[in-house]
Design an enzyme around this catalytic site. Structure first.
Site, short mmCIF file in Angstrom:
data_model
loop_
_atom_site.label_atom_id
_atom_site.label_comp_id
_atom_site.label_asym_id
_atom_site.label_seq_id
_atom_site.Cartn_x
_atom_site.Cartn_y
_atom_site.Cartn_z
N SER A 277 0.84 -1.21 0.00
CA SER A 277 0.00 0.00 0.00
C SER A 277 0.87 1.26 0.00
O SER A 277 0.36 2.37 -0.03
CB SER A 277 -0.93 0.02 1.21
OG SER A 277 -0.19 -0.13 2.41
N ASN B 261 -2.15 -2.10 13.45
CA ASN B 261 -3.60 -1.95 13.39
C ASN B 261 -4.08 -0.68 14.11
O ASN B 261 -4.93 0.04 13.59
CB ASN B 261 -4.29 -3.19 13.96
CG ASN B 261 -4.00 -4.42 13.12
OD1 ASN B 261 -3.40 -4.30 12.05
ND2 ASN B 261 -4.39 -5.59 13.59
N THR C 223 -39.92 24.71 -11.45
CA THR C 223 -40.14 23.36 -10.93
C THR C 223 -40.37 22.51 -12.17
O THR C 223 -40.92 23.01 -13.17
CB THR C 223 -41.37 23.27 -9.99
OG1 THR C 223 -42.53 23.63 -10.73
CG2 THR C 223 -41.23 24.18 -8.77
N HIS C 224 -39.95 21.28 -12.13
CA HIS C 224 -40.04 20.37 -13.30
C HIS C 224 -39.36 20.97 -14.53
O HIS C 224 -39.72 20.65 -15.66
CB HIS C 224 -41.50 20.05 -13.65
CG HIS C 224 -42.33 19.63 -12.47
ND1 HIS C 224 -42.44 18.32 -12.07
CD2 HIS C 224 -43.04 20.37 -11.58
CE1 HIS C 224 -43.22 18.26 -10.99
NE2 HIS C 224 -43.59 19.50 -10.67
N SER D 225 -14.34 24.07 -29.25
CA SER D 225 -14.44 22.82 -29.98
C SER D 225 -13.37 22.81 -31.05
O SER D 225 -13.11 23.85 -31.67
CB SER D 225 -15.83 22.71 -30.61
OG SER D 225 -15.80 21.81 -31.70
N LYS E 135 -18.25 27.31 -30.77
CA LYS E 135 -18.58 26.71 -29.48
C LYS E 135 -17.80 27.30 -28.30
O LYS E 135 -16.65 27.67 -28.41
CB LYS E 135 -18.31 25.19 -29.50
CG LYS E 135 -19.22 24.39 -30.40
CD LYS E 135 -20.68 24.42 -30.00
CE LYS E 135 -20.95 23.66 -28.75
NZ LYS E 135 -20.74 22.21 -28.94
N ASN F 193 -17.78 25.81 -24.48
CA ASN F 193 -18.40 24.71 -23.74
C ASN F 193 -18.16 24.80 -22.22
O ASN F 193 -17.04 25.12 -21.80
CB ASN F 193 -17.84 23.37 -24.24
CG ASN F 193 -18.21 23.11 -25.69
OD1 ASN F 193 -19.28 23.52 -26.14
ND2 ASN F 193 -17.31 22.47 -26.41
N GLU G 154 -19.55 20.35 -16.54
CA GLU G 154 -19.82 18.96 -16.92
C GLU G 154 -18.91 18.00 -16.15
O GLU G 154 -19.33 16.94 -15.71
CB GLU G 154 -19.63 18.78 -18.43
CG GLU G 154 -20.70 19.49 -19.23
CD GLU G 154 -20.36 19.60 -20.71
OE1 GLU G 154 -21.29 19.75 -21.49
OE2 GLU G 154 -19.17 19.56 -21.08
N TYR H 276 -9.44 -6.60 12.68
CA TYR H 276 -8.74 -6.19 11.46
C TYR H 276 -8.76 -7.31 10.43
O TYR H 276 -8.55 -8.47 10.74
CB TYR H 276 -7.28 -5.80 11.75
CG TYR H 276 -6.57 -5.30 10.50
CD1 TYR H 276 -6.71 -3.99 10.09
CD2 TYR H 276 -5.82 -6.17 9.71
CE1 TYR H 276 -6.11 -3.53 8.91
CE2 TYR H 276 -5.22 -5.73 8.54
CZ TYR H 276 -5.37 -4.41 8.16
OH TYR H 276 -4.78 -3.95 7.00
N GLN I 138 -7.32 -2.35 4.21
CA GLN I 138 -6.31 -1.56 3.52
C GLN I 138 -6.91 -0.86 2.30
O GLN I 138 -6.40 0.17 1.85
CB GLN I 138 -5.15 -2.47 3.11
CG GLN I 138 -4.01 -1.76 2.42
CD GLN I 138 -2.79 -2.66 2.32
OE1 GLN I 138 -2.16 -2.98 3.32
NE2 GLN I 138 -2.46 -3.10 1.11
N LYS J 116 -8.23 3.20 1.81
CA LYS J 116 -7.52 4.45 1.53
C LYS J 116 -7.63 4.96 0.08
O LYS J 116 -7.81 6.17 -0.11
CB LYS J 116 -6.06 4.34 1.97
CG LYS J 116 -5.94 4.50 3.51
CD LYS J 116 -4.57 4.20 4.06
CE LYS J 116 -4.29 2.74 4.21
NZ LYS J 116 -5.20 2.02 5.14
N1 ARG Z 1 -1.19 -1.22 5.45
C1 ARG Z 1 -2.14 -1.75 6.39
C2 ARG Z 1 -3.49 -1.08 6.17
O1 ARG Z 1 -3.53 -0.09 5.58
C3 ARG Z 1 -1.69 -1.48 7.80
C4 ARG Z 1 -2.19 -2.48 8.80
C5 ARG Z 1 -1.61 -3.82 8.54
N2 ARG Z 1 -1.96 -4.75 9.55
C6 ARG Z 1 -1.81 -6.07 9.41
N3 ARG Z 1 -2.20 -6.82 10.39
N4 ARG Z 1 -1.35 -6.60 8.29
O2 ARG Z 1 -4.51 -1.60 6.60
#
Ligand code: ARG
Length: 470
Positions: A34, A121, A166-167, A288, A294, A296, A301, A328, A333, A336
């Site tokens: 990650s 964790n 409206t509408h 365009s 044009k 735009n 959009e 966990y 992971q 993110k």
């Molecule tokens: N990179 C992991 C995450 O974002 C960190 C936690 C990893 N924990 C584990 N028990 N492998 O979740």
């Protein structure tokens, strides 16, 4: 932002390798890493580690020299990352192990003590909460900027009358000022949702360990206070498994995007030749490659289009969470990428729309012409009958017949001979069709009379300038 050349695939032995005799497959490394995206948690990870180390110092697990070495080492790493001089190693999976491994390489044995009474964790949960908190503050400032731009347009066009729809059918007259203030109001709800989300997420999970806390006691409250948290979590299992704060933030961002997507749609319509109420600046429109005439509204959009991503990112996380047993699981992971994507996307949406709104102009002549359609005051004509004692349902019917007559005969509604249509109409019925009077009569709190809109502009000026001064 570190460059991609700062990532290296050199094989470094993972910190959990003790019980393994085979190397990790390189495909598994590629699949599981990650660091390519969570590197951006480095300021939070480092702040969290320094606070944790100070907790260890207070608990007597580190001496002052060891603490100083850890703090200095971490600050050095932070500076190197900011300068683009840090080499992230994919084989070390994530930001937590990259920083810890480098710390130990730089300072030796004290570095290896840092992970006492901590797990990745509770570390990742801490980092992510801190990251969300920081981004909420940035988003809130950005929303404030857009609100101010809308407020400024509301002031500029406080007296410009436009049809309200409206509408997507012409309904009743409003002012453009009232229309812009509707979005200021909407965005204020986003502000309050952000503040609410911030309040709920601002508690420290540090000390929850892998899932069951730790046999080594650190002062969780002191560590939390150092990190600016308002308190600590009370159940280690929930603290490790919880990603509600990300889901909440993704929802708030998706809804804010939906609001801006609606604003975009209004502007797209207003900029058509058919409406011709508004003109965007050359700096915020595109041409365009084929059709020379044009201009735009691509920004609008794209705002509408990118909102799909914001909604998708929320769905992405909710689906990932729904089947997870406590506590966990590595699925977490995957929280993110959608979080980072939504933050980046919304930040850009807010910035570009603030510019676009500040520079847009209304074509006031066209607005006035459209708002002069006497049909917009059909409701006012019914209200006129109500004021002479007629029940509203009868008045509605009566005016409906007048509308039908106008459409049939081609005589504009305001020029009909009302007394010939229904004796209930007095000789003064035609006076209803003064747009100025009709607007002024909408004086109820929340209605669009010019006096009201001016009062609302003042109220918002106080609110927005006050909060942007904070
Ligand atoms: N990179 C992991 C995450 O974002 C960190 C936690 C990893 N924990 C584990 N028990 N492998 O979740």
């Amino acid at each position: 932002m570190p460059l991609s050349s700062n990532f290296c695939s050199k094989n470094i032995k993972a910190m959990w390798k003790g019980r393994f005799s085979q190397d990790t497959s390189s495909l598994v490394q590629q699949f599981g890493e990650s660091i390519s995206y969570d590197w951006r948690l480095f300021p939070q990870d480092i702040a969290g580690s320094i606070a944790h180390a100070r907790g260890q110092l207070t608990a007597g697990l580190l001496n002052a020299d060891e603490f100083a070495a850890i703090e200095g080492g971490l600050r050095g790493i932070e500076a190197d990352i900011r300068a683009g001089k840090f080499e992230f190693k994919t084989s070390l999976e994530d930001i937590h192990m990259n920083i810890e491994a480098e710390l130990t390489r730089r300072i030796g044995p004290p570095g290896a003590k840092l992970h006492t009474a901590r797990s990745r964790n509770d570390q990742v949960a801490t980092d992510t909460r801190l990251y969300c908190r920081c981004e909420i503050d940035g988003l809130s400032t950005a929303i404030r900027g857009l609100q101010l731009a809308l407020l400024e347009r509301a002031e500029r066009y406080a007296t410009t009358v436009i049809p309200g729809y409206t509408h997507l059918q012409r309904g009743q007259p409003v002012t453009a000022g009232h229309h812009f203030l509707a979005y200021v109001e909407m965005l204020e709800r986003d502000q309050s949702r952000l503040a609410d989300c911030r309040k709920r997420l601002n508690i420290s999970p540090l000390g929850s360990g892998a899932l069951a806390g730790s046999t080594i006691n650190l002062d969780r409250h002191a560590i939390a206070t150092e990190l600016g948290f308002d308190g600590v979590t009370h159940n280690s299992m929930d603290a490790i498994a919880d990603r509600d704060y990300i889901a909440e933030l993704l929802f708030v961002m998706a809804l804010c995007g939906a609001h801006l997507s609606r604003l975009s749609e209004d502007l797209i319509l207003w900029c058509t030749s058919e409406f011709a109420f508004a003109a965007l600046s050359d700096a915020h429109t595109t041409g365009s490659s084929l059709m020379p005439q044009k201009k735009n509204p691509d920004v609008c959009e794209l705002t509408r289009g990118k909102t799909g991503r914001l909604v998708g990112n929320l769905m992405n996380l909710l689906v990932a969470l729904k089947g997870l047993p406590l506590t966990y699981n590595r699925d977490l992971q995957e929280d993110k990428p959608p979080l980072f994507d939504s933050v980046d996307t919304l930040r850009l949406i807010l910035a570009v729309n603030t510019e676009l709104i500040a520079a847009m102009e209304l074509r006031e002549e066209n607005c006035r012409r459209a708002a002069s359609d006497p049909m917009l005051l059909a409701t006012d004509l019914a209200d006129y009958l109500v004021k002479s004692g007629m029940p509203f349902r009868h008045a509605h019917e009566c005016v409906g017949k007048a509308v039908a007559e106008s459409l049939r005969s081609g005589i504009p509604l305001d020029q009909l001979d009302f007394s010939a249509l229904d004796p209930a109409f007095g000789t003064d019925a035609g006076a209803v069709f003064s747009l100025e009077r009709a607007l002024a009569a909408r004086s109820n709190l929340g209605s669009p009379s010019i006096a009201n809109v001016r009062a609302e502009i003042q109220r918002w000026q106080q609110i927005l300038h006050q909060s942007s001064a904070l």
